[in-house]
Design an enzyme around this catalytic site. Structure first.
Site, short mmCIF file in Angstrom:
data_model
loop_
_atom_site.label_atom_id
_atom_site.label_comp_id
_atom_site.label_asym_id
_atom_site.label_seq_id
_atom_site.Cartn_x
_atom_site.Cartn_y
_atom_site.Cartn_z
N HIS A 161 0.98 -1.67 -0.54
CA HIS A 161 0.16 0.05 -0.18
C HIS A 161 1.22 1.10 0.65
O HIS A 161 1.97 1.60 0.69
CB HIS A 161 -0.32 0.11 0.99
CG HIS A 161 -1.78 1.02 0.79
ND1 HIS A 161 -1.56 1.98 1.69
CD2 HIS A 161 -3.27 0.89 0.89
CE1 HIS A 161 -3.08 2.76 1.36
NE2 HIS A 161 -4.09 2.30 0.73
N ASP A 217 -7.88 -4.17 -0.40
CA ASP A 217 -8.14 -4.75 -1.37
C ASP A 217 -9.12 -6.52 -1.77
O ASP A 217 -9.05 -7.00 -2.54
CB ASP A 217 -8.13 -4.01 -2.97
CG ASP A 217 -8.17 -2.78 -2.89
OD1 ASP A 217 -8.71 -2.21 -2.64
OD2 ASP A 217 -7.25 -1.64 -2.75
#
Length: 430
Positions: A306, A363
């Protein structure tokens, strides 16, 4: 720590103020740098630039911390209530019982679309991208609620916020029904927010879709965990458009357009498509972990790492547990979840991933969870937008309450041609 930083440019020294946030974040204030030195800073993608002061969301990427208005995200997992979190983000504190009831009633009062707006669906191709429909329809709401465009008082903001948060799920559900050639199912005023969304998505005339408490809680969690995430691409877009004085409807529609990008809101779609390819292509989880480390290999591993988090994304932990509960409740066995679990297990032991701090992000599990709820892949990003809307509204509100607000206007480093003269057509070669 000194209250000023010193910048040396040639033989000139300039003192720049140092700002410190609540949690100890430190920034050098360069707002007067150009005025004092004639210089600007160069920071592509603004990765090291703070564009605002905000009281809404705090992230510590190194420690894997996410807080809304100071409250850890984990505190919202017990009996999750998306509407309560929406109020918290927008108005800055947890609502009391009567405030939550009033806001919930306001959402119910505004869940229907104007019939003129609903009829516009008849002119949209059945295969139109749902995010295109969502962005366009949010903009069109301004045509039907013009009384809310100019006023900035708290009552009108609450009304505009309620219309957006309530109608966005109706718009989303109608978009799905249109794509399937199914009749529109109107919202049920007796149902809670998330259950009502699933009802509009999946009920058919004379047979209502029954939502289990576990599925309703899981969808609440999906929306809550996406509700705000500091100054990401779509939130910055909302602030940029809002800084020009644009109304809340236009600003949020712009946020939807930014979220539509596959590098932002479409990431969980990439994860599910990757898991489907693994399932159908004969690659094992171990093969994938190894292939991900080879820059020359065509395989790409999505859902790990991320931009902000250099630790396990706290949202991913929560959604992983929600996946287990929902699939058990539905008695649904999904091979994609098994692949995802195996990928995570191997990656968390692999030195390549450990050294680079590549942990599962939100996600990685959100797509599997939405898939278990029967929500189609092309609606994943729409669900992201529904969840993110309260954050956008809160950020827009905070921007407009800032006495130092100015229109967003970055600088650039020009790298084009130096001055050149216009050449008449008759004198041009070729």
């Amino acid at each position: 720590m000194s209250k000023n930083a010193v910048l040396v440019v040639g033989d000139k020294k300039v003192e720049l103020p140092i700002l410190e946030g609540t949690e100890g974040e430190v920034a050098v204030d360069i707002s007067r740098l150009r005025q004092q030195t004639g210089l600007i800073t160069y920071d592509p993608s603004l990765g090291n630039t703070g564009i605002c002061k905000s009281e809404i969301t705090f992230i510590d990427g190194e420690k894997g911390i996410l807080r809304y208005r100071g409250i850890p995200i984990e505190d919202f997992t017990d009996k999750p209530n998306f509407v309560e979190v929406a109020w918290l983000l927008i108005f800055g504190r947890l609502p009391n019982k009567s405030e939550l009831a009033e806001f919930s009633a306001l959402l119910t009062d505004n869940e229907l679309l104007h019939e003129g707006l609903r009829h516009q669906y008849q002119h949209i191709p059945v295969d139109a991208p749902p995010m295109a429909i969502l962005s366009a329809t949010l903009s069109n709401l301004a045509c039907f609620h013009q009384q809310l465009l100019a006023r900035q008082d708290p009552e009108s903001l609450a009304g505009a916020a309620a219309r957006l948060i309530s109608k966005v799920r109706t718009i989303a559900a109608f978009s799905y029904r249109r794509s399937q050639g199914l009749p529109f199912i109107y919202p049920d005023p007796g149902m809670r927010y998330c259950a009502n969304y699933l009802h509009m998505m999946f009920s058919i005339p004379h047979r209502q879709y029954l939502v289990s408490p576990e599925v309703e809680d899981a969808l609440n969690l999906v929306f809550i965990l996406h509700a705000d995430h500091e100054q990401n691409c779509s939130t910055t877009t909302v602030r940029a458009v809002g800084s020009a004085g644009a109304n809340l409807f236009a600003s949020c529609a712009a946020g939807v357009s930014a979220l539509w990008g596959p590098l932002h809101g479409g990431a969980n779609v990439e994860v599910v498509q990757m898991l489907e390819r693994i399932h159908g292509g004969g690659m094992s989880a171990a093969d994938c972990v190894q292939a991900a480390q080879d820059k020359n290999h065509p395989f790409r591993l999505f859902g790990f790492g991320h931009r902000v988090y250099k630790n396990y994304d706290p949202r991913a932990k929560i959604l992983k547990e929600a996946c287990d509960r929902v699939l058990t409740t539905l008695e649904y066995s999904d091979p994609l979840l098994d692949i995802a679990r195996r990928l995570e297990e191997l990656a968390l032991k692999d030195p390549y991933f450990i050294e680079r701090k590549l942990y599962p992000n939100v996600d990685f599990y959100s797509g599997v969870l939405l898939r278990a709820m029967r929500i189609p892949t092309n609606m994943f990003t729409v669900c992201f937008a529904i969840g993110r809307l309260p954050g956008w509204i809160a950020q827009w509100k905070e921007l407009h309450e800032d006495p130092q607000r100015r229109i967003l206007r970055p600088r650039q480093i020009y790298t084009g041609r130096a001055e050149t003269r216009y050449v008449r057509m008759a004198d041009r070669q070729g």
